[in-house]
Motif scaffolding. Structure first.
Motif, PDB file in Angstrom:
ATOM      1  N   LEU A   1      36.467 -52.506 -32.708  1.00  0.00           N
ATOM      2  CA  LEU A   1      37.422 -51.420 -32.721  1.00  0.00           C
ATOM      3  C   LEU A   1      37.110 -50.442 -33.835  1.00  0.00           C
ATOM      4  O   LEU A   1      36.485 -50.795 -34.832  1.00  0.00           O
ATOM      5  CB  LEU A   1      38.839 -51.987 -32.915  1.00  0.00           C
ATOM      6  CG  LEU A   1      39.323 -52.886 -31.766  1.00  0.00           C
ATOM      7  CD1 LEU A   1      40.683 -53.450 -32.122  1.00  0.00           C
ATOM      8  CD2 LEU A   1      39.388 -52.122 -30.469  1.00  0.00           C
ATOM      9  N   PRO A   2      37.528 -49.164 -33.711  1.00  0.00           N
ATOM     10  CA  PRO A   2      37.229 -48.178 -34.734  1.00  0.00           C
ATOM     11  C   PRO A   2      37.740 -48.621 -36.096  1.00  0.00           C
ATOM     12  O   PRO A   2      38.874 -49.091 -36.234  1.00  0.00           O
ATOM     13  CB  PRO A   2      37.985 -46.930 -34.246  1.00  0.00           C
ATOM     14  CG  PRO A   2      38.162 -47.150 -32.791  1.00  0.00           C
ATOM     15  CD  PRO A   2      38.287 -48.630 -32.592  1.00  0.00           C
TER      16      PRO A   2
ATOM     17  N   GLY B   1      16.241 -33.568 -15.700  1.00  0.00           N
ATOM     18  CA  GLY B   1      16.405 -34.788 -16.481  1.00  0.00           C
ATOM     19  C   GLY B   1      17.505 -34.639 -17.513  1.00  0.00           C
ATOM     20  O   GLY B   1      17.983 -33.543 -17.801  1.00  0.00           O
ATOM     21  N   LEU B   2      17.934 -35.769 -18.067  1.00  0.00           N
ATOM     22  CA  LEU B   2      19.013 -35.722 -19.044  1.00  0.00           C
ATOM     23  C   LEU B   2      18.764 -36.680 -20.189  1.00  0.00           C
ATOM     24  O   LEU B   2      18.063 -37.685 -20.061  1.00  0.00           O
ATOM     25  CB  LEU B   2      20.361 -36.032 -18.390  1.00  0.00           C
ATOM     26  CG  LEU B   2      20.623 -37.448 -17.869  1.00  0.00           C
ATOM     27  CD1 LEU B   2      22.128 -37.698 -17.812  1.00  0.00           C
ATOM     28  CD2 LEU B   2      20.041 -37.631 -16.465  1.00  0.00           C
ATOM     29  N   VAL B   3      19.349 -36.327 -21.331  1.00  0.00           N
ATOM     30  CA  VAL B   3      19.321 -37.156 -22.532  1.00  0.00           C
ATOM     31  C   VAL B   3      20.735 -37.668 -22.753  1.00  0.00           C
ATOM     32  O   VAL B   3      21.694 -36.891 -22.764  1.00  0.00           O
ATOM     33  CB  VAL B   3      18.860 -36.357 -23.767  1.00  0.00           C
ATOM     34  CG1 VAL B   3      18.862 -37.238 -25.016  1.00  0.00           C
ATOM     35  CG2 VAL B   3      17.473 -35.771 -23.537  1.00  0.00           C
ATOM     36  N   VAL B   4      20.880 -38.992 -22.921  1.00  0.00           N
ATOM     37  CA  VAL B   4      22.174 -39.613 -23.184  1.00  0.00           C
ATOM     38  C   VAL B   4      22.115 -40.241 -24.575  1.00  0.00           C
ATOM     39  O   VAL B   4      21.291 -41.123 -24.823  1.00  0.00           O
ATOM     40  CB  VAL B   4      22.516 -40.681 -22.132  1.00  0.00           C
ATOM     41  CG1 VAL B   4      23.881 -41.297 -22.429  1.00  0.00           C
ATOM     42  CG2 VAL B   4      22.489 -40.086 -20.735  1.00  0.00           C
ATOM     43  N   ILE B   5      22.975 -39.778 -25.470  1.00  0.00           N
ATOM     44  CA  ILE B   5      22.980 -40.247 -26.848  1.00  0.00           C
ATOM     45  C   ILE B   5      24.286 -40.985 -27.119  1.00  0.00           C
ATOM     46  O   ILE B   5      25.366 -40.442 -26.865  1.00  0.00           O
ATOM     47  CB  ILE B   5      22.860 -39.070 -27.841  1.00  0.00           C
ATOM     48  CG1 ILE B   5      21.659 -38.186 -27.494  1.00  0.00           C
ATOM     49  CG2 ILE B   5      22.759 -39.577 -29.286  1.00  0.00           C
ATOM     50  CD1 ILE B   5      21.673 -36.837 -28.196  1.00  0.00           C
ATOM     51  N   LYS B   6      24.185 -42.218 -27.617  1.00  0.00           N
ATOM     52  CA  LYS B   6      25.392 -42.914 -28.056  1.00  0.00           C
ATOM     53  C   LYS B   6      25.709 -42.446 -29.472  1.00  0.00           C
ATOM     54  O   LYS B   6      24.941 -42.662 -30.399  1.00  0.00           O
ATOM     55  CB  LYS B   6      25.222 -44.427 -28.033  1.00  0.00           C
ATOM     56  CG  LYS B   6      26.554 -45.164 -28.243  1.00  0.00           C
ATOM     57  CD  LYS B   6      26.408 -46.663 -28.237  1.00  0.00           C
ATOM     58  CE  LYS B   6      25.978 -47.190 -29.592  1.00  0.00           C
ATOM     59  NZ  LYS B   6      25.966 -48.668 -29.650  1.00  0.00           N
ATOM     60  N   VAL B   7      26.837 -41.780 -29.610  1.00  0.00           N
ATOM     61  CA  VAL B   7      27.240 -41.219 -30.903  1.00  0.00           C
ATOM     62  C   VAL B   7      28.220 -42.187 -31.561  1.00  0.00           C
ATOM     63  O   VAL B   7      29.326 -42.407 -31.064  1.00  0.00           O
ATOM     64  CB  VAL B   7      27.894 -39.834 -30.722  1.00  0.00           C
ATOM     65  CG1 VAL B   7      28.403 -39.301 -32.056  1.00  0.00           C
ATOM     66  CG2 VAL B   7      26.893 -38.864 -30.094  1.00  0.00           C
ATOM     67  N   SER B   8      27.815 -42.751 -32.673  1.00  0.00           N
ATOM     68  CA  SER B   8      28.663 -43.700 -33.392  1.00  0.00           C
ATOM     69  C   SER B   8      29.656 -42.950 -34.283  1.00  0.00           C
ATOM     70  O   SER B   8      29.486 -41.769 -34.595  1.00  0.00           O
ATOM     71  CB  SER B   8      27.808 -44.622 -34.258  1.00  0.00           C
ATOM     72  OG  SER B   8      27.208 -43.884 -35.316  1.00  0.00           O
TER      73      SER B   8
ATOM     74  N   GLY C   1      31.579 -36.798 -24.501  1.00  0.00           N
ATOM     75  CA  GLY C   1      32.615 -37.567 -23.828  1.00  0.00           C
ATOM     76  C   GLY C   1      33.786 -37.896 -24.736  1.00  0.00           C
ATOM     77  O   GLY C   1      33.713 -37.777 -25.964  1.00  0.00           O
ATOM     78  N   ASP C   2      34.870 -38.317 -24.128  1.00  0.00           N
ATOM     79  CA  ASP C   2      36.027 -38.770 -24.893  1.00  0.00           C
ATOM     80  C   ASP C   2      35.668 -40.016 -25.693  1.00  0.00           C
ATOM     81  O   ASP C   2      34.752 -40.763 -25.337  1.00  0.00           O
ATOM     82  CB  ASP C   2      37.191 -39.106 -23.952  1.00  0.00           C
ATOM     83  CG  ASP C   2      37.753 -37.868 -23.271  1.00  0.00           C
ATOM     84  OD1 ASP C   2      37.611 -36.765 -23.842  1.00  0.00           O
ATOM     85  OD2 ASP C   2      38.311 -38.012 -22.168  1.00  0.00           O
ATOM     86  N   GLU C   3      36.434 -40.248 -26.754  1.00  0.00           N
ATOM     87  CA  GLU C   3      36.191 -41.432 -27.567  1.00  0.00           C
ATOM     88  C   GLU C   3      36.540 -42.690 -26.788  1.00  0.00           C
ATOM     89  O   GLU C   3      37.613 -42.808 -26.200  1.00  0.00           O
ATOM     90  CB  GLU C   3      37.022 -41.373 -28.851  1.00  0.00           C
ATOM     91  CG  GLU C   3      36.761 -42.542 -29.786  1.00  0.00           C
ATOM     92  CD  GLU C   3      37.481 -42.390 -31.105  1.00  0.00           C
ATOM     93  OE1 GLU C   3      38.245 -43.308 -31.459  1.00  0.00           O
ATOM     94  OE2 GLU C   3      37.295 -41.358 -31.770  1.00  0.00           O
ATOM     95  N   LEU C   4      35.615 -43.623 -26.767  1.00  0.00           N
ATOM     96  CA  LEU C   4      35.860 -44.921 -26.169  1.00  0.00           C
ATOM     97  C   LEU C   4      36.626 -45.782 -27.169  1.00  0.00           C
ATOM     98  O   LEU C   4      36.638 -45.511 -28.363  1.00  0.00           O
ATOM     99  CB  LEU C   4      34.536 -45.585 -25.797  1.00  0.00           C
ATOM    100  CG  LEU C   4      33.653 -44.779 -24.824  1.00  0.00           C
ATOM    101  CD1 LEU C   4      32.242 -45.333 -24.811  1.00  0.00           C
ATOM    102  CD2 LEU C   4      34.253 -44.797 -23.435  1.00  0.00           C
ATOM    103  N   ALA C   5      37.251 -46.835 -26.685  1.00  0.00           N
ATOM    104  CA  ALA C   5      38.086 -47.653 -27.568  1.00  0.00           C
ATOM    105  C   ALA C   5      37.275 -48.338 -28.661  1.00  0.00           C
ATOM    106  O   ALA C   5      37.815 -48.757 -29.661  1.00  0.00           O
ATOM    107  CB  ALA C   5      38.861 -48.683 -26.763  1.00  0.00           C
ATOM    108  N   CYS C   6      35.955 -48.447 -28.480  1.00  0.00           N
ATOM    109  CA  CYS C   6      35.110 -49.029 -29.518  1.00  0.00           C
ATOM    110  C   CYS C   6      34.800 -48.025 -30.616  1.00  0.00           C
ATOM    111  O   CYS C   6      34.175 -48.360 -31.613  1.00  0.00           O
ATOM    112  CB  CYS C   6      33.811 -49.547 -28.910  1.00  0.00           C
ATOM    113  SG  CYS C   6      32.844 -48.258 -28.101  1.00  0.00           S
ATOM    114  N   GLY C   7      35.220 -46.768 -30.431  1.00  0.00           N
ATOM    115  CA  GLY C   7      34.986 -45.747 -31.437  1.00  0.00           C
ATOM    116  C   GLY C   7      33.794 -44.854 -31.151  1.00  0.00           C
ATOM    117  O   GLY C   7      33.623 -43.824 -31.792  1.00  0.00           O
ATOM    118  N   HIS C   8      32.948 -45.236 -30.194  1.00  0.00           N
ATOM    119  CA  HIS C   8      31.771 -44.432 -29.883  1.00  0.00           C
ATOM    120  C   HIS C   8      32.112 -43.352 -28.850  1.00  0.00           C
ATOM    121  O   HIS C   8      33.111 -43.427 -28.150  1.00  0.00           O
ATOM    122  CB  HIS C   8      30.655 -45.312 -29.326  1.00  0.00           C
ATOM    123  CG  HIS C   8      30.230 -46.420 -30.233  1.00  0.00           C
ATOM    124  ND1 HIS C   8      29.875 -46.214 -31.542  1.00  0.00           N
ATOM    125  CD2 HIS C   8      30.125 -47.761 -30.017  1.00  0.00           C
ATOM    126  CE1 HIS C   8      29.548 -47.364 -32.100  1.00  0.00           C
ATOM    127  NE2 HIS C   8      29.708 -48.317 -31.199  1.00  0.00           N
TER     128      HIS C   8
END
Length: 246
Positions: free
Chosen positions: A23-24, A197-204, A231-238
């Protein structure tokens, strides 16, 4: 640079996963005050730090941590419990990506999920232990191609226009990876993309709430990643940041 959120639908399955170890604001570390919570399955130290794999007693989930930070979590049937990983796979499924490069292997969960969907995937991890541990504890198939390399070095050497999508997920501490702030790295990443093509970045949270966030945004803009969906913030904070190549 236009920051938009209307092109990609990202689903958050955290409530189903009950992933309360990520969790965040909560450090994802072993609770050493109560060792009965976890059963240690593996621990090793190397030049890149310590990796531990543990079984969570209450639900038999298996956790992969590098230097104490949670990187992968699966249930007792090997199903992913990290909402950001589900979100990555959802985005790539929506875009029908047929060949994907994953920068940052860890427990191998994202690459394995993509492989099981019939997607041709190559994963890259700087730590030589990652491939073996992903197979041993997280169900990664032996046929999955995993390259032991620095992510930026692999990108610089890879053939142009060879992937439909690139997933960037190799920040594993509060320190922002140098490549994230390198215009050359992002230009070379774009160069790997085929048409549309697309780039997907996981933003911490480390990045988004840290001192380097503005510099990171400027770097992406300078590299011509100028159409971005955050994207919207996921519940894990990312969050996921998605950009389309030219």
């Amino acid at each position: 640079m236009a920051w938009r959120e209307d092109r990609i639908t990202i689903h958050d399955r955290t409530l189903e996963a009950r992933n309360d170890d990520a969790l965040p604001g909560r450090p994802a570390r072993l609770d050493r005050r109560n060792g009965r919570r976890m059963i240690e399955l593996h621990r090793s130290k190397g030049g890149l730090g310590e990796i531990s794999v543990a079984l969570r007693r209450r639900d038999r989930a298996v956790c992969y941590r590098r230097n104490g930070e949670l990187q992968s979590l699966v249930d007792n049937r090997g199903r992913n419990l990290m909402p950001s990983f589900d979100a990555v796979v959802d985005v790539l499924a929506q875009e029908r990506a047929e060949r994907v490069l994953v920068l940052g292997h860890g427990g191998g969960v994202v690459a394995t999920m993509l492989h099981r969907k019939g997607i041709d995937v190559i994963a890259v991890d700087i730590d030589p232990r990652a491939k073996r541990l992903a197979q041993l504890f997280f169900g990664a198939p032996p046929c999955l191609k995993v390259v032991n390399s620095d992510a930026a070095a692999y990108v610089a050497a890879a053939p142009e226009r060879s992937f439909r999508a690139v997933v960037v997920d190799f920040q594993d501490s509060e320190a922002t990876p140098a490549a994230y702030l390198s215009e050359a790295f992002w230009r070379e990443t774009i160069g790997l993309l085929s048409d549309q093509g697309l780039v997907v970045i996981k933003v911490s949270n480390w990045l988004r709430l840290g001192a380097d966030w503005s510099a990171f945004q400027r770097t992406l803009a300078a590299a011509d990643l100028d159409w971005i969906a955050l994207g919207d913030e996921l519940a894990c904070g990312h969050r996921l940041l998605v950009s389309y190549g030219a």
